[in-house]
Structure formats: structure tokens, C-alpha cells
Design an enzyme around this catalytic site. Structure first.
Site, PDB file in Angstrom:
ATOM      1  N   LYS A 169       0.872  -1.187   0.000  1.00  0.00           N
ATOM      2  CA  LYS A 169       0.000   0.000   0.000  1.00  0.00           C
ATOM      3  C   LYS A 169       0.906   1.234   0.000  1.00  0.00           C
ATOM      4  CE  LYS A 169      -3.800  -2.527   0.767  1.00  0.00           C
ATOM      5  NZ  LYS A 169      -4.980  -2.612  -0.069  1.00  0.00           N
ATOM      6  N   ASP A 209      -1.436  -5.102  -5.245  1.00  0.00           N
ATOM      7  CA  ASP A 209      -2.864  -4.912  -5.057  1.00  0.00           C
ATOM      8  C   ASP A 209      -3.608  -5.239  -6.345  1.00  0.00           C
ATOM      9  OD1 ASP A 209      -4.065  -2.697  -2.497  1.00  0.00           O
ATOM     10  OD2 ASP A 209      -4.997  -4.459  -3.379  1.00  0.00           O
ATOM     11  N   GLU A 210      -4.950  -5.402  -6.208  1.00  0.00           N
ATOM     12  CA  GLU A 210      -5.703  -5.929  -7.356  1.00  0.00           C
ATOM     13  C   GLU A 210      -5.749  -4.951  -8.529  1.00  0.00           C
ATOM     14  OE1 GLU A 210      -7.024  -5.212  -4.443  1.00  0.00           O
ATOM     15  OE2 GLU A 210      -8.520  -3.665  -4.844  1.00  0.00           O
TER      16      GLU A 210
HETATM   17  C1  CAP Z   1      -6.978  -5.773   1.500  1.00  0.00           C
HETATM   18  C2  CAP Z   1      -7.124  -5.681   0.000  1.00  0.00           C
HETATM   19  C3  CAP Z   1      -7.779  -6.872  -0.603  1.00  0.00           C
HETATM   20  C4  CAP Z   1      -9.197  -7.096  -0.169  1.00  0.00           C
HETATM   21  C5  CAP Z   1      -9.752  -8.240  -0.950  1.00  0.00           C
HETATM   22  C6  CAP Z   1      -7.898  -4.452  -0.410  1.00  0.00           C
HETATM   23  O1  CAP Z   1      -6.377  -4.594   1.944  1.00  0.00           O
HETATM   24  O2  CAP Z   1      -5.858  -5.552  -0.596  1.00  0.00           O
HETATM   25  O3  CAP Z   1      -7.794  -6.645  -2.014  1.00  0.00           O
HETATM   26  O4  CAP Z   1      -9.216  -7.380   1.130  1.00  0.00           O
HETATM   27  O5  CAP Z   1     -10.953  -8.585  -0.342  1.00  0.00           O
HETATM   28  O6  CAP Z   1      -7.509  -3.924  -1.443  1.00  0.00           O
HETATM   29  O7  CAP Z   1      -8.866  -4.137   0.272  1.00  0.00           O
HETATM   30  P1  CAP Z   1      -6.541  -4.252   3.492  1.00  0.00           P
HETATM   31  P2  CAP Z   1     -11.448 -10.093  -0.456  1.00  0.00           P
HETATM   32  O8  CAP Z   1      -5.877  -5.346   4.265  1.00  0.00           O
HETATM   33  O9  CAP Z   1      -5.830  -2.918   3.668  1.00  0.00           O
HETATM   34  O10 CAP Z   1      -8.002  -4.175   3.764  1.00  0.00           O
HETATM   35  O11 CAP Z   1     -10.289 -10.906  -0.005  1.00  0.00           O
HETATM   36  O12 CAP Z   1     -12.643 -10.137   0.452  1.00  0.00           O
HETATM   37  O13 CAP Z   1     -11.776 -10.302  -1.893  1.00  0.00           O
HETATM   38 MG    MG Z   2      -6.533  -5.195  -2.554  1.00  0.00          MG
END
Ligand code: CAP
Ligand code: MG
Length: 423
Positions: free
Chosen positions: A151, A179-180
């Protein structure tokens, strides 16, 4: 030929039937009529009788509505497997997860589960590594793997990205992922990021004596994903991360079929557009089965205790479905996975060290726990955040309460104080 009748409540599915379970909300008609239309439109028929239908087709390919629960509107349909092309997930879903969601005769429709036949299961590869393969590669045999997401989500340069990853690895993270929504952007080109980050991964491995994992996000057009997978291998990476919903089932199948030798980490960004509405869309259970069948090694399935929606019961059900050999649960007949390997469940989303014990109580220890903000938001920074995350897992593995363990582990204490688990 007169309109076919699809309902036969005496019908018993055979091993050659794919079973789909739907919650059907009829729109101004009976549940029976709605079920008939769903069965017809998802297989061989259409909204009215047609002169081109014949007995042979009807006998060979007609599905059977064999169960209608009038309390819950749960309808089960047995489809002859000849309706589906082995190894072709898009075609299977274009049938039983296609037009039917938009028909006016239903106001809502949820595809809750699919039970695949043995020959359809055998037509997909499933995970190459699975849980055992990943534990072997990392040498982490018992405890959950702990990871972070770099992040800010996007914005860092390749060198800054690599530095954040290094800080997390030396603090104790096994895994660092992109990240995604990080791909190859003007300020952070994919090839540069991979080169810089894998170089610091090797440095962190030398300094810690631990195997470290980097999961670069290769999500893109398919030919470009293949190129990016080759870049990862060029720099001796072991994983690739794929956003399986936005990449799509064909893209995911390609990245599995070409057998890159890389472990596939499946992110589910976008799933809630399908899974979140209780009576409409496609369940996470179904998406998880599709992902396992195609062959992801790790899959995000939720946290129950973090920031994303999803109950502990749903989480457990999905977890059991992807990491079991044979799985039978309330609603359906058992799904035998034959020799398809189990998938490593990933829990991520709003997690911090104070969540670890509650999370492991729900999900056990065969999981990957990922914290983004819960590590980089630590008062003393990323390395301390990673230490706090590892300390929380160590405490839970030893059966010690986090607050007690924190008395002798200051990084954990700081995390618990910041996120108000501890005064
Ligand atoms: C978590 C995260 C993940 C989501 C995915 C985000 O970051 O990187 O992509 O948690 O959710 O971008 O939110 P944090 P899921 O740890 O800062 O929340 O696994 O439910 O698909
Ligand atoms: Mg994410």
C-alpha cells in the site's frame, strides 16, 4: 412438437447429471412455471413450443427439475452432461449461468451451487500445487502463511514498491502481493517492478533464512499475461496473481493450461457484484468451485471479521469446499473432487493482528492471512507491523491470548492498542 415438461419430482439424478441449485423468485407466475422456464432456457428450449424440436433431442438432452422447496424457493435441476463441453468453463456457464438471470418470468435468480460430474471434473486440471505444494515450497508446514499487500494500492515507483515489500519480508511476512488494481502503470511499469522487487526478495531471504514469496499481479489481456508470466520466471519468481473475475474464465483457463510452473494466486475483485445479493447472482461457493476446477492454487474467500461482507458460516462452507477431497453439506449431494488438489484459502480485507485469533478459530491454520492497512498502518511502520502479525500467529499457535503475549512483544502491543483491542 408440444411444449416439453421439465418437472419430474420422482427423478433421481444419475452420475451422468450435472446438478445445479437455484434460488428462484418467480415474477407473477408459479414457482413450477418459473422452474420449467429456467430449465428450458438453460438447456435446449425457448419461450414457446418450436417445430424444430424432436423426440430424440428431448429424450437425450432434456434436464429434469427434480426438487422444488416451496418454503425456500430452492430448485434443483439435473442436466445430462452431454449438454456441456468438457474443459470449457465459458460454455458451461453460458448455459446454467447465462440468459436465465435476465428472464422477465423471474424477479431474482441465484445460482447457489453446482455439482459437477466425474467426467467434467476430469476435463479440468485443477491446482498444480495446492496446499501441500505451497507448504513444501515455503517450508511453512504448520502455521498460517502471513502476508501483506503493498500500500498505497498504486502510486509507488518500482523501487519504492520493492522497498515496502522488503520491509514487510524482513519483519516476518512470508508473502507480499501487488494490489488488485496494480498492473503496469506509467509510474510503475510491470517489468521494472518485478526486477526490483524480486531482487530485494532474495536479499530478504538471505537475511532472514526464510523462503519469501512475491505475488505480482499479471492481470491483463491474455497474450500480455503470458508475457508477464515469462518476465516473472526470468527473474526467478514463483507466483503470479490473477484477478480472476475481471480477467475472465477463458483468461484464467489459458494461464492454467499453458502450465507456466508458477503458483496461481486468485484475487476475486468484483465478486460481490455477483455474490452479495442473497437471492440474485452467483454464490461465492459456486465461484470458488469454478476457480478450483480451473486450477488456482490460492483463492481469496473472505474474513468474516474484517471489512468485507460475508458470515463465518458462509466462510467455513466455502473453505471446506475448496480444501476438501469430498464435500457434502446441507443443501446438496456430495461433490467428489476425485484427484483435484485442494486450494489454499486466503483471508484478507480489513484485517489487523488483533483479528488473528478470532480468524484462526473460524478458519483453522491451513490459511493465508493477508493484512494491508493492518501492517502498513502500524505506529512503528511496516516492519513492526509484520512483526506484530507474526507475533499474533505465534501466540495463537501456542494457545496464548494476544493481550498476554503482547506484554512481552511490544510490536503486537502497539498494534492492539492502535486498533483498540487492548487499552
Ligand atoms: C486488502 C485488500 C484486498 C481485499 C480483498 C484491499 O487490503 O488488498 O484486495 O481485502 O478482499 O484492497 O482491500 P486491506 P477479499 O488489508 O488494507 O483491507 O479478499 O474479500 O476479496
Ligand atoms: Mg486489494
Amino acid at each position: 412438437m408440444e411444449q416439453l415438461n421439465y418437472i419430474d419430482l420422482r427423478y433421481r439424478p444419475t452420475k451422468k447429471d450435472l446438478i445445479a441449485a437455484f434460488y428462484i423468485t418467480p415474477n407473477g407466475i408459479t414457482i413450477e412455471k418459473a422452474a420449467e422456464n429456467v430449465a428450458a432456457e438453460s438447456s435446449i428450449d425457448t419461450w414457446t413450443e418450436i417445430g424444430t424440436m424432436n423426440k430424440e433431442i428431448a429424450t437425450k438432452l432434456k434436464p429434469h427439475v427434480f426438487s422444488i422447496d416451496r418454503q425456500t424457493n430452492l430448485v434443483k435441476i439435473a442436466y445430462p452432461e452431454e449438454l456441456f463441453e468438457p474443459g470449457n468453463m465459458p460454455q458451461i456457464l453460458s448455459s446454467i449461468a447465462g440468459n436465465i438471470f435476465g428472464m422477465k418470468i423471474v424477479s431474482q435468480l441465484k445460482l447457489e451451487d453446482i455439482i459437477f460430474t466425474k467426467s467434467l471434473i476430469k476435463s479440468f486440471r485443477g491446482p498444480k500445487f495446492g496446499i501441500e505444494g505451497i507448504r513444501k515450497l515455503t517450508g511453512v508446514r504448520k502455521r498460517p502463511l502471513v502476508g501483506t499487500i503493498v500500500k498505497p494500492k498504486v502510486g509507488l515507483s518500482p523501487k519504492e514498491h520493492a522497498q515496502v515489500a522488503y520491509n514487510a519480508w524482513v519483519g516476518g511476512c512470508d508473502v507480499v502481493k501487488d494490489d488488485e488494481n496494480l498492473s503496469s502503470l506509467s509510474f510503475n511499469r510491470f517489468d521494472d517492478r518485478i526486477r526490483e522487487t524480486l531482487a530485494l526478495k532474495e536479499k530478504a531471504e538471505k537475511e532472514t533464512g526464510e523462503v519469501k514469496i512475491y505475488m505480482p499481479n499479471i492481470s491483463a489481456e491474455t497474450f500480455e499475461m503470458i508475457r508477464r508470466a515469462n518476465i516473472i520466471k526470468q527473474y526467478h519468481g514463483t507466483y503470479m496473481m490473477i484477478d480472476i473475475l475481471t480477467v475472465g474464465w477463458s483468461g484464467l483457463q489459458t494461464m492454467r493450461e499453458i502450465d507456466t510452473g508458477l503458483i496461481i494466486h486468485a484475487h476475486r475483485a468484483g465478486h460481490a457484484a455477483l455474490t452479495r445479493t442473497p437471492m440474485h447472482g452467483i454464490s461465492m461457493l459456486t465461484l470458488a468451485k469454478i476457480a478450483r476446477l480451473i486450477g488456482v492454487d490460492q483463492l481469496h474467500i473472505g474474513t468474516a471479521v474484517g471489512k468485507m461482507e460475508g458470515s463465518a458460516a458462509e466462510l467455513r462452507e466455502v473453505e471446506e469446499e475448496i480444501d476438501s477431497k469430498v464435500h457434502s453439506h446441507g443443501k446438496f449431494l456430495r461433490q467428489d473432487w476425485y484427484d483435484i488438489k485442494p486450494v489454499f484459502p486466503v483471508s484478507s480485507g480489513g484485517l489487523h493482528p488483533g483479528h488473528v485469533s478470532a480468524l484462526m478459530k473460524i478458519m483453522g491454520k491451513d490459511i493465508v492471512i493477508q493484512m494491508g492497512g493492518g501492517i502498513h498502518g502500524h505506529p512503528q511502520g511496516t516492519t513492526a507491523g509484520a512483526k506484530a502479525a507474526r507475533q499474533a500467529i505465534d501466540a495463537t499457535m501456542k494457545g496464548i491470548k494476544l493481550e498476554k503475549y503482547a506484554l512481552s512483544h511490544q510490536e503486537l502491543a502497539e498494534a492492539l492498542r492502535k486498533w483498540e483491542v487492548m487499552k
